[in-house]
Design a protein around this motif. Structure first.
Motif, mmCIF file in Angstrom:
data_model
loop_
_atom_site.group_PDB
_atom_site.id
_atom_site.type_symbol
_atom_site.label_atom_id
_atom_site.label_comp_id
_atom_site.label_asym_id
_atom_site.label_seq_id
_atom_site.Cartn_x
_atom_site.Cartn_y
_atom_site.Cartn_z
ATOM 1 N N ALA A 141 0.827 -1.203 0.000
ATOM 2 C CA ALA A 141 0.000 0.000 0.000
ATOM 3 C C ALA A 141 0.860 1.250 0.000
ATOM 4 C CB ALA A 141 -0.931 -0.015 1.210
ATOM 5 N N LEU A 142 1.917 1.240 0.796
ATOM 6 C CA LEU A 142 2.817 2.396 0.852
ATOM 7 C C LEU A 142 3.473 2.644 -0.506
ATOM 8 C CD1 LEU A 142 4.287 4.603 2.415
ATOM 9 C CD2 LEU A 142 5.927 2.870 3.199
ATOM 10 N N GLU A 143 3.916 1.584 -1.158
ATOM 11 C CA GLU A 143 4.538 1.733 -2.475
ATOM 12 C C GLU A 143 3.543 2.255 -3.508
ATOM 13 O OE1 GLU A 143 6.185 -2.040 -3.390
ATOM 14 O OE2 GLU A 143 7.886 -1.839 -2.014
ATOM 15 N N ARG A 144 2.289 1.794 -3.399
ATOM 16 C CA ARG A 144 1.275 2.238 -4.363
ATOM 17 C C ARG A 144 1.021 3.734 -4.225
ATOM 18 N NH1 ARG A 144 -0.622 3.898 -7.782
ATOM 19 N NH2 ARG A 144 -2.441 3.385 -9.059
ATOM 20 N N VAL A 145 0.933 4.203 -2.989
ATOM 21 C CA VAL A 145 0.703 5.632 -2.767
ATOM 22 C C VAL A 145 1.906 6.437 -3.232
ATOM 23 C CG1 VAL A 145 0.216 7.409 -1.057
ATOM 24 C CG2 VAL A 145 -0.824 5.152 -0.826
ATOM 25 N N ARG A 146 3.122 5.983 -2.924
ATOM 26 C CA ARG A 146 4.324 6.703 -3.328
ATOM 27 C C ARG A 146 4.386 6.848 -4.851
ATOM 28 N NH1 ARG A 146 10.337 4.475 -2.061
ATOM 29 N NH2 ARG A 146 9.455 2.681 -3.172
ATOM 30 N N HIS A 152 1.494 12.417 -9.729
ATOM 31 C CA HIS A 152 0.300 13.263 -9.761
ATOM 32 C C HIS A 152 0.154 14.257 -8.613
ATOM 33 C CE1 HIS A 152 -1.187 10.717 -12.996
ATOM 34 N NE2 HIS A 152 -0.956 9.652 -12.243
ATOM 35 N N VAL A 153 0.821 14.046 -7.501
ATOM 36 C CA VAL A 153 0.631 14.946 -6.352
ATOM 37 C C VAL A 153 1.988 15.331 -5.772
ATOM 38 C CG1 VAL A 153 -0.804 15.347 -4.306
ATOM 39 C CG2 VAL A 153 -1.369 13.454 -5.834
ATOM 40 N N PRO A 154 2.771 16.105 -6.489
ATOM 41 C CA PRO A 154 4.113 16.457 -5.994
ATOM 42 C C PRO A 154 4.075 17.151 -4.642
ATOM 43 C CG PRO A 154 3.475 17.815 -7.877
ATOM 44 C CD PRO A 154 2.492 16.710 -7.800
ATOM 45 N N GLY A 155 2.968 17.806 -4.331
ATOM 46 C CA GLY A 155 2.861 18.486 -3.046
ATOM 47 C C GLY A 155 2.813 17.534 -1.862
ATOM 48 N N ASN A 161 7.639 10.714 1.698
ATOM 49 C CA ASN A 161 9.006 10.402 2.109
ATOM 50 C C ASN A 161 9.099 10.170 3.618
ATOM 51 O OD1 ASN A 161 9.972 10.594 -0.514
ATOM 52 N ND2 ASN A 161 10.466 12.776 -0.328
ATOM 53 N N ALA A 162 8.322 10.927 4.385
ATOM 54 C CA ALA A 162 8.339 10.761 5.840
ATOM 55 C C ALA A 162 7.782 9.398 6.230
ATOM 56 C CB ALA A 162 7.522 11.877 6.496
ATOM 57 N N ALA A 163 6.711 8.970 5.553
ATOM 58 C CA ALA A 163 6.131 7.654 5.837
ATOM 59 C C ALA A 163 7.105 6.545 5.457
ATOM 60 C CB ALA A 163 4.815 7.495 5.087
ATOM 61 N N ASP A 197 -3.808 12.425 4.481
ATOM 62 C CA ASP A 197 -4.310 13.802 4.450
ATOM 63 C C ASP A 197 -3.720 14.578 3.272
ATOM 64 O OD1 ASP A 197 -5.734 13.235 6.750
ATOM 65 O OD2 ASP A 197 -4.245 14.112 8.105
ATOM 66 N N ALA A 198 -2.431 14.383 3.009
ATOM 67 C CA ALA A 198 -1.786 15.099 1.899
ATOM 68 C C ALA A 198 -2.347 14.662 0.562
ATOM 69 C CB ALA A 198 -0.280 14.861 1.941
ATOM 70 N N LEU A 199 -2.717 13.393 0.465
ATOM 71 C CA LEU A 199 -3.234 12.873 -0.798
ATOM 72 C C LEU A 199 -4.584 13.487 -1.150
ATOM 73 C CD1 LEU A 199 -2.250 10.772 -2.888
ATOM 74 C CD2 LEU A 199 -3.768 9.118 -1.792
ATOM 75 N N ARG A 200 -5.269 13.995 -0.167
ATOM 76 C CA ARG A 200 -6.586 14.590 -0.432
ATOM 77 C C ARG A 200 -6.489 15.800 -1.348
ATOM 78 N NH1 ARG A 200 -9.808 11.789 3.045
ATOM 79 N NH2 ARG A 200 -8.925 11.218 5.073
#
Length: 411
Positions: A141-146, A152-155, A161-163, A197-200
């Protein structure tokens, strides 16, 4: 207890229940289809038959299975006709983790092919998706989000990276992380939540392929948060069953919203174990303070859920002798005579569908032993898979099969 003349079992009629069950299921938002083992061939074909009949009314729908979304995403693209795989077997190669045979088998491949064929007759935006809901693949799951954040979400890169830094010392071992998380200073709960939260802030998209990719990333972020909570509870000595149930129920609700799109409503068909489909109050789960997916989805409105259990009397099935061990075929001994399965067998039917909701309960109001086998099976203790249930209220309907066979795993 005696069986009436003609072989009918008290509490319903055998042999004529399929249409009644389908009619009742069509009215529900969530249709839960259970199984008594994770390795019985006929349970897949029975659920496939019900699922395909429910899909023929062209209501916005989705199918959710008891698997991690990271492994199901590739299959979802295949059934929608937008993936790169050339066959169901090729798409199912995404299932690499234990218990691999549970979904990477010939029976499920047949359903996947049938769903793809039906989908290709529909406009792309109306096709039925296939999703996972589980919490075990923490690092996947972590790799998929990264991967999604990078494109798509550079912000959200700093949060990603922290996760990654937090989880990295445990070298992809969920057990190592679970042990470490017992110390608050080693917990990754906060970085996981911060990443969600950041992905939102990810932009919304309209194209089907891009929309599915975005939804998969969000589901993975939710699974990362919930998977961390599940592992923490498991290794901290807290009770983890309800953590997983709440996570899976929430995932199903998100799928429902995603599938509904602009229509506002959608039907979600869920393939999972009987233990997640049952009313906890009708089983020994209630004694342990456990809930179920069915209970959580019902909430205060029971009619939006239709739950069907699947039971068998004897045959063979696939399971593993221990977690992360290869699956093997076991003999399923004839069920105890005083069990639910023993009573149902006395109907004399090889296959029987029994509508329980709204039926006269008869002998099904009695508490009786019922068999339920998970991915792990100890052949030295066959009696350990029994627990007492009240069938009359456990499910809304049940399908009983006299003799069944093990699934056929794919290479």
């Amino acid at each position: 207890m005696s069986v009436p003349a003609g072989g009918a079992v008290p509490g319903g009629e055998f042999g004529r229940g399929d249409d009644t069950v389908i009619a009742a299921a069509r009215a529900a938002t969530f249709v839960l289809l259970g199984e008594a083992t994770h390795g019985t061939s006929e349970f897949y074909s029975e659920r496939a038959k019900v699922t395909m009949r429910l899909l023929d009314d062209h209501r916005a729908s989705a199918v959710v299975i008891e698997a991690d979304g990271t492994e199901v995403e590739q299959v979802n693209l295949f059934v929608r006709g937008i993936g790169l795989d050339r066959s169901a077997a090729e798409a199912l190669s995404s299932f690499r983790r234990f218990p691999r045979w549970m979904w990477r088998n010939a029976e499920f491949a047949g359903f996947v092919e049938a769903l793809r064929t039906a989908n290709l007759r529909l406009p792309e935006a109306e096709r039925v998706g296939l999703y996972g809901m589980d919490v075990y693949d923490l690092y996947g799951a972590l790799e998929r989000v990264r991967a999604y954040v990078r494109l798509h979400v550079p912000g959200a890169a700093a949060a990603a990276n922290a996760a990654i830094r937090c989880f990295a010392p445990h070298r992809r071992s969920t057990e190592a992380y679970g042990v470490a998380s017992r110390k608050a200073a080693r917990s990754c709960a906060a970085p996981a939540q911060a990443l969600l939260d950041a992905l939102r802030h990810a932009p919304t998209v309209d194209l089907v392929t891009a929309g599915e990719e975005r939804f998969a990333a969000f589901q993975a972020a939710e699974a990362l948060v919930d998977g961390e909570a599940y592992l923490h509870a498991s290794f901290a000595g807290a009770y983890s069953w309800n953590v997983r149930e709440r996570s899976m129920a929430a995932s199903i609700k998100r799928v429902a919203a995603h599938a509904a799109g602009q229509s506002g409503t959608a039907r979600v068909i869920v393939w999972t174990h009987n233990s997640h489909v049952a009313r906890a109050a009708s089983t020994t789960m209630v004694d342990r303070g456990e809930t179920s997916i069915a209970d959580l989805l019902r909430g205060d409105g029971g009619d939006q859920v239709f739950a069907m259990g699947l039971l068998t009397h004897s045959g063979t099935f696939m399971a593993a002798p221990a977690w992360d061990r290869p699956g093997q075929i076991y003999r399923l001994d004839p069920a105890a005579r005083n069990s639910v399965e023993g009573l149902l067998r006395r109907s004399g039917e090889e296959r029987a569908v029994l509508m329980l909701r709204g039926a006269a309960h008869g002998g099904h109001s009695d508490k009786r032993p019922q068999r339920g086998v998970g991915a792990v099976y100890d052949a030295r203790m066959p009696e350990a898979v029994y627990s007492r249930v009240q069938l009359a209220t456990e499910f809304d309907a049940v399908t009983f099969l006299d003799k069944t066979t093990a699934v056929t795993p794919l290479p």
